[in-house]
Scaffold this motif. Structure first.
Motif: not given
Length: 221
Positions: A46-67
């Motif tokens: 469970p989590t209430e909120l995510m702080l998300l960097d855009l430039t990440l190893p493995g997968r970009t923050g934009m892709d994560i946000c979109r999914e």
């Protein structure tokens, strides 16, 4: 877990700093440093909120946000060194609730988290809405009072009220107001918003549902 916050950040110094401030403010932060770890973690925790960097190893923050936004309303705050307006608008259009440019103040991040969580919190059962939009006559009523909107103002208000709480960029509002190919500046949106606010204030002096985010756009609450 008490107020869990997921911090997705590949810089250990930034992550540790954020964790310290979050703990001090009563949150329980969890740190992931790779983008390709996020989906599986969220599926099992469970989590209430995510702080998300855009430039990440493995997968970009934009892709994560979109999914995530395609299947969940989990509050997301993007943190990024990308300060261009294009990147900020893209992040918001993908569904992020806020966008913080690096370098940032950890205190500001905590304040933004609390603001986003307040917006995302379930509201008490609302009273019947004061706003009625008649699609057949293009009339907008506040209670029983006709707001006297023009067609463009009606279409603008209808778009904003269709998704309460969602932030619409000026470009998105222009697309909703004008169906032809005329050239319209973003200042035109601001002008229509001012007129809309005046008409709503005339009907409801103590209430103003149209909120602005400086440099980005507007939302209806």
């Amino acid at each position: 877990m008490n107020h869990p916050i997921l911090v997705v950040e590949d810089d250990p110094m930034i992550a540790r700093l954020l964790k310290d401030y979050l703990v001090a403010d009563g949150f329980t932060p969890v740190w992931l440093k790779r983008g390709d770890e996020v989906s599986s973690w969220l599926a099992n925790n469970p989590t209430e909120l995510m702080l998300l960097d855009l430039t990440l190893p493995g997968r970009t923050g934009m892709d994560i946000c979109r999914e995530i936004r395609s299947r969940s309303s989990l509050p997301i705050i993007i943190m990024s060194g990308r300060t261009d307006e294009f990147d900020r608008l893209l992040g918001l259009e993908l569904g992020a609730d806020d966008y913080i440019c690096k370098p940032f103040s950890p205190r500001e991040v905590v304040a933004r988290i609390r603001t986003v969580l307040r917006r995302a919190a379930p509201s008490p059962a609302p009273e019947p809405t004061h706003l009625t939009l008649d699609e057949d006559t293009y009339r907008a009523l506040w209670g029983k009072q006709d707001l006297g909107l023009t067609l463009i103002e009606f279409q603008l208000l209808r778009q904003l009220a269709s998704r309460p709480g969602r932030l619409f960029t000026r470009a998105q509002l222009i697309e909703g107001m004008y169906r032809d190919d005329r050239v319209v500046t973003e200042r035109t949106v601001d002008s229509h918003i001012r007129k809309l606010r005046r008409k709503i204030e005339a009907a409801a002096p103590d209430y103003q549902p149209i909120k602005a985010m400086y440099g980005v756009g507007y939302r209806f609450e």
